[in-house]
Enzyme design. Sequence first.
Site, PDB file in Angstrom:
ATOM      1  CB  SER A   1      -1.740 -46.083   6.496  1.00  0.00           C
ATOM      2  OG  SER A   1      -1.908 -45.032   5.568  1.00  0.00           O
TER       3      SER A   1
ATOM      4  CB  CYS B   1      -7.230 -39.186   2.594  1.00  0.00           C
ATOM      5  SG  CYS B   1      -5.816 -40.316   2.507  1.00  0.00           S
ATOM      6  CB  THR B   2      -3.160 -37.332   6.377  1.00  0.00           C
ATOM      7  OG1 THR B   2      -2.965 -38.751   6.529  1.00  0.00           O
ATOM      8  CG2 THR B   2      -4.012 -36.811   7.510  1.00  0.00           C
ATOM      9  CG  HIS B   3      -1.483 -41.008   2.007  1.00  0.00           C
ATOM     10  ND1 HIS B   3      -1.813 -41.512   3.238  1.00  0.00           N
ATOM     11  CD2 HIS B   3      -0.352 -41.654   1.622  1.00  0.00           C
ATOM     12  CE1 HIS B   3      -0.934 -42.442   3.570  1.00  0.00           C
ATOM     13  NE2 HIS B   3      -0.035 -42.554   2.606  1.00  0.00           N
TER      14      HIS B   3
ATOM     15  CB  CYS C   1      -4.488 -42.065   9.729  1.00  0.00           C
ATOM     16  SG  CYS C   1      -5.243 -43.227   8.596  1.00  0.00           S
ATOM     17  CG  ASN C   2      -8.872 -37.892   7.460  1.00  0.00           C
ATOM     18  OD1 ASN C   2      -9.678 -37.041   7.802  1.00  0.00           O
ATOM     19  ND2 ASN C   2      -7.684 -37.588   7.005  1.00  0.00           N
TER      20      ASN C   2
HETATM   21  N1  DGL Z   1      -3.596 -41.326   5.322  1.00  0.00           N
HETATM   22  C1  DGL Z   1      -4.770 -42.020   5.590  1.00  0.00           C
HETATM   23  C2  DGL Z   1      -6.003 -41.196   5.810  1.00  0.00           C
HETATM   24  O1  DGL Z   1      -5.877 -40.075   6.253  1.00  0.00           O
HETATM   25  C3  DGL Z   1      -5.010 -43.390   5.043  1.00  0.00           C
HETATM   26  C4  DGL Z   1      -4.555 -43.732   3.685  1.00  0.00           C
HETATM   27  C5  DGL Z   1      -4.629 -45.224   3.435  1.00  0.00           C
HETATM   28  O2  DGL Z   1      -3.739 -45.909   3.936  1.00  0.00           O
HETATM   29  O3  DGL Z   1      -5.565 -45.664   2.770  1.00  0.00           O
HETATM   30  O4  DGL Z   1      -7.087 -41.645   5.595  1.00  0.00           O
END
Ligand code: DGL
Length: 252
Positions: A10, A172-174, A71-72
């Site tokens: 995302s 979450c990768t963020h 992205c999880n």
């Molecule tokens: N980076 C994403 C993940 O691993 C999603 C973050 C988002 O857009 O809410 O879940």
Amino acid sequence: MMCKIGVFDSGIGGLTVLHSCVNRVEGEYYYYGDNLNAPYGTKSEEEIYALSKRAFELFLRLRVDAAVIACNTVTAVCIDRLRREYPFPIVGTEPAVALAAKHHKKCLLLATRATLSSERVHKLLAAFPKTEFTLLAPDGLVEEIEKKRTELSRVDLSFLNGFSDVGVVLGCTHFVWLKERIEKFFPVYDGNEGIASRLHAMIEGMKGTENHILKGEEAREGLVLKTNKNVKICFIGGDFVRNYEIYEQMFF
Ligand code: DGL
């Protein structure tokens, strides 16, 4: 011929996954970071699926050999549907709970709301009945990381207050962008190296069968970063200029 690999998130979360993949697997990468629609984690399943389809339709036109959902949230919500609908193999991202559960009786799983309420993640957690999991979706954290990428030391970590003796799973990768900071207080687990290994095995298994011998479309809009003769990354979709700049600044 280099394999073509689509990587999707995302926003900027998947850039850390991209980096792990690039270190392990040679190829022509297409990074689609949908910053303009982030966060995904507070959206409905159907919205997340519809946005993911946009990226996957582009991967299809580019004729990628494989895709990584970095992205999880997308993995938790719709990887099964995407796998049924697209002809190329897809590697997903799941919280590294197996690794954390090996070392800790108590784990804190940080992820988005959509991930934490998904059936897929609940099934995953049920496989570790002896581990006590606390699930937490810190409000606004994904947006803050998207905005403050260059000043991550200022992201508020007070959501960690009150926890002790836990292994922290970055689901979450963020949140992987905060790894170094969180590691000062807790052991931290993320799935990035596991994803790169799975991609490596997948690409090894398909050597000689790459489908881009049938030439796909060229990306119409994007920025190309050539890191060496065996890795080329094309940033497409979303705010591709910013994603390119962040990747270049952080990893070169
Ligand atoms: N980076 C994403 C993940 O691993 C999603 C973050 C988002 O857009 O809410 O879940």
